[in-house]
Write a protein that holds these residues in place. Structure first.
Motif, mmCIF file in Angstrom:
data_model
loop_
_atom_site.group_PDB
_atom_site.id
_atom_site.type_symbol
_atom_site.label_atom_id
_atom_site.label_comp_id
_atom_site.label_asym_id
_atom_site.label_seq_id
_atom_site.Cartn_x
_atom_site.Cartn_y
_atom_site.Cartn_z
ATOM 1 N N HIS A 127 -43.789 21.357 -100.381
ATOM 2 C CA HIS A 127 -45.281 21.711 -100.735
ATOM 3 C C HIS A 127 -45.938 22.127 -99.570
ATOM 4 C CE1 HIS A 127 -44.702 20.387 -104.632
ATOM 5 N NE2 HIS A 127 -44.390 18.979 -104.272
ATOM 6 N N VAL A 128 -45.907 21.518 -98.314
ATOM 7 C CA VAL A 128 -46.414 21.879 -96.933
ATOM 8 C C VAL A 128 -45.963 23.148 -96.275
ATOM 9 C CG1 VAL A 128 -47.054 21.033 -94.723
ATOM 10 C CG2 VAL A 128 -47.339 19.443 -96.683
ATOM 11 N N GLY A 129 -44.643 23.278 -96.439
ATOM 12 C CA GLY A 129 -43.846 24.328 -95.846
ATOM 13 C C GLY A 129 -44.251 25.484 -96.578
ATOM 14 N N GLY A 191 -38.159 14.008 -94.829
ATOM 15 C CA GLY A 191 -38.219 12.751 -94.802
ATOM 16 C C GLY A 191 -38.200 12.310 -93.197
ATOM 17 N N HIS A 192 -38.423 10.935 -92.817
ATOM 18 C CA HIS A 192 -38.402 10.734 -91.460
ATOM 19 C C HIS A 192 -37.091 11.121 -90.598
ATOM 20 C CE1 HIS A 192 -41.748 7.621 -92.239
ATOM 21 N NE2 HIS A 192 -42.095 8.839 -92.780
ATOM 22 N N SER A 193 -35.912 10.964 -91.403
ATOM 23 C CA SER A 193 -34.412 10.957 -90.435
ATOM 24 C C SER A 193 -34.399 12.296 -90.216
ATOM 25 C CB SER A 193 -33.559 10.700 -91.522
ATOM 26 O OG SER A 193 -33.482 11.060 -92.677
ATOM 27 N N TRP A 194 -34.735 13.245 -91.303
ATOM 28 C CA TRP A 194 -34.330 14.542 -90.865
ATOM 29 C C TRP A 194 -35.414 15.054 -89.764
ATOM 30 C CZ3 TRP A 194 -30.055 15.670 -91.486
ATOM 31 C CH2 TRP A 194 -29.014 15.528 -92.482
ATOM 32 N N ASP A 195 -36.727 14.678 -89.929
ATOM 33 C CA ASP A 195 -37.649 14.984 -88.851
ATOM 34 C C ASP A 195 -37.289 14.778 -87.289
ATOM 35 O OD1 ASP A 195 -39.500 16.117 -90.764
ATOM 36 O OD2 ASP A 195 -40.550 14.103 -90.772
ATOM 37 N N TYR A 196 -36.569 13.552 -87.459
ATOM 38 C CA TYR A 196 -35.921 13.154 -86.092
ATOM 39 C C TYR A 196 -34.847 14.012 -85.614
ATOM 40 C CZ TYR A 196 -32.870 10.466 -83.206
ATOM 41 O OH TYR A 196 -31.859 9.951 -82.060
ATOM 42 N N ILE A 210 -44.287 23.058 -80.652
ATOM 43 C CA ILE A 210 -43.412 21.852 -81.579
ATOM 44 C C ILE A 210 -44.404 20.960 -82.070
ATOM 45 C CG2 ILE A 210 -41.673 20.272 -81.873
ATOM 46 C CD1 ILE A 210 -40.525 21.067 -78.967
ATOM 47 N N GLY A 211 -44.440 21.110 -83.555
ATOM 48 C CA GLY A 211 -45.267 20.223 -84.351
ATOM 49 C C GLY A 211 -44.651 19.447 -85.471
ATOM 50 N N MET A 212 -44.819 18.167 -85.596
ATOM 51 C CA MET A 212 -44.019 17.267 -86.489
ATOM 52 C C MET A 212 -45.236 16.507 -87.415
ATOM 53 S SD MET A 212 -41.019 14.472 -86.056
ATOM 54 C CE MET A 212 -42.264 13.322 -85.079
ATOM 55 N N ILE A 213 -44.919 16.634 -88.635
ATOM 56 C CA ILE A 213 -45.740 15.944 -89.602
ATOM 57 C C ILE A 213 -45.326 14.460 -89.632
ATOM 58 C CG2 ILE A 213 -43.983 16.128 -91.506
ATOM 59 C CD1 ILE A 213 -46.649 17.148 -93.201
ATOM 60 N N ALA A 241 -48.039 15.902 -82.539
ATOM 61 C CA ALA A 241 -47.816 14.849 -83.749
ATOM 62 C C ALA A 241 -48.837 13.575 -83.682
ATOM 63 C CB ALA A 241 -46.257 14.189 -83.760
ATOM 64 N N PRO A 242 -49.475 13.443 -84.691
ATOM 65 C CA PRO A 242 -49.261 14.134 -85.990
ATOM 66 C C PRO A 242 -49.577 15.442 -85.853
ATOM 67 C CG PRO A 242 -50.378 12.081 -86.375
ATOM 68 C CD PRO A 242 -50.383 12.376 -84.972
ATOM 69 N N ILE A 243 -48.836 16.372 -86.542
ATOM 70 C CA ILE A 243 -48.905 17.932 -86.592
ATOM 71 C C ILE A 243 -50.432 18.308 -87.064
ATOM 72 C CG2 ILE A 243 -48.184 18.501 -88.865
ATOM 73 C CD1 ILE A 243 -46.785 20.776 -87.603
#
Length: 272
Positions: A127-129, A191-196, A210-213, A241-243
Motif C-alpha cells: 500500500h505504501v510503496g 516485514g522487519h526481516s526483509w527491511d533488515y 536511504i529511508g526505512m519505514i 528512519a523512521p522514514i
C-alpha cells in the motif's frame, strides 16, 4: 515534471522541435537545484521552471536564441546584484543552465531519455510503496518497484513506473540494479526481516538517500543488529528512519507525501 514530459512527447509526435533548459550545477543559494527543467516550444510558450525571477527571464532569452540557432550550449549565471557583475538577484549563488535544441527526428523515448538521472528504488509494492511510486514519479524520479510477490510487482498495479522488478526474494534486491550518488532508496517491505536484509545491502551501495519505514523501536533493534555485524554508526547515520517527515501521517497516501517531502529536502540540500 510529468506535464513537461507529456508536452515534449506531444511536440515530438506533432513533428515540432523545441528547446529544453535544465539546471546542471549550482553553488550556494539558488532558487532551484540540479535537474530543474523548463521547455520552450516554437511559439515561445514555456513549461516548467528553472527558478523564476530574473534567472528565468535570462534563461528564456537564451532559449529563444537557441531555438533560432539550433546550437545547444551551457550558460553560467551569477545570482548577485548588478554591482557585483550579477544578473540583479539577491540569492548570492551561481547556476549553470544547459539549453539544448531538441530535434523531433533525433529524439526517441523522450520521457525516459530526458527525465533526469535521479532514480528512486522502492523496495516493497504494498500500500505504501504504491503511493510512494505515484508521488516520486510526479516530482521527476525514475521509479523502480521491487517486490518478491507477483501480485505486488506487475504492470497492472504500476502502469506508469519505468521499471517493475519481480524478485526471487529480497536477498537479491540489488542484483539487477545499479546505484550512484543520484539514487534514492526507499525501504517499505512487508516485514522487519526483509527491511533488515534490504537495509544491510543498501548500506553497501552509493546513494543520495536511504529511508526505512517502521517504528523507532523496530529501527533501533535493526540498527543494534547491524552494529553487531560490523557496520559503523557513520553507516547508520545515512539512514532516515523512521522514514519521512514528522507530520503525523497515518494513511498510505499521507505517508507517501511525508516520504516525498523528506526526499525533496535531501535533494535540495536544505538544512534547517
Amino acid at each position: 515534471m510529468q506535464k513537461l514530459i507529456r508536452v515534449g512527447r506531444d511536440l515530438i509526435e506533432n513533428g515540432e522541435d523545441f528547446v529544453l533548459a535544465k539546471v546542471v550545477e549550482t553553488v550556494g543559494s539558488t532558487p532551484r537545484k540540479r535537474n530543474a527543467w523548463m521547455l520552450m516550444d516554437k511559439n515561445k510558450n514555456f513549461y516548467g521552471t528553472v527558478g523564476g525571477g530574473k534567472l528565468e527571464a535570462e534563461v528564456q532569452k537564451h532559449c529563444e536564441k537557441v531555438l533560432l540557432s539550433k546550437e545547444s550550449d551551457v550558460y553560467d549565471f551569477s545570482l548577485t546584484p548588478l554591482e557585483k557583475q550579477g544578473i540583479d538577484m539577491q540569492c548570492g549563488g551561481n547556476a549553470s543552465v544547459s539549453i539544448e535544441y531538441i530535434d523531433h527526428q533525433q529524439t526517441k523515448n523522450f520521457g525516459c531519455e530526458w527525465r533526469g538521472n535521479q532514480k528512486a528504488c522502492i523496495f516493497g509494492g504494498g500500500h505504501v510503496g504504491k503511493e510512494v511510486e505515484k508521488v516520486l514519479s510526479y516530482i521527476g524520479f525514475n521509479t523502480i518497484i521491487l517486490d518478491d510477490r507477483e501480485e505486488f510487482a506487475n504492470r497492472e498495479r504500476f502502469p506508469m513506473a519505468p521499471q517493475v522488478r519481480l524478485l526471487k526474494d529480497f536477498y537479491s534486491a540489488f542484483d539487477e540494479i545499479s546505484c550512484n550518488e543520484d539514487t534514492y532508496l526507499v525501504i517499505v517491505t512487508r516485514g522487519h526481516s526483509w527491511d533488515y536484509e534490504v537495509l544491510k545491502a543498501a548500506l553497501k551501495q552509493p546513494s543520495a538517500y536511504i529511508g526505512m519505514i517502521g517504528s523507532k523501536e523496530k529501527n533501533r533493534t535493526i540498527f543494534e543488529k547491524l552494529l553487531q555485524e560490523g557496520f559503523s554508526q557513520k553507516d547508520l547515520d545515512r539512514v532516515h528512519a523512521p522514514i519521512g517527515l514528522s507530520i503525523g501521517a497515518e494513511t498510505p497516501e499521507e505517508i507517501a507525501i511525508s516520504i516525498a517531502g523528506e526526499i525533496i529536502k535531501v535533494r535540495a540540500g536544505y538544512e534547517e
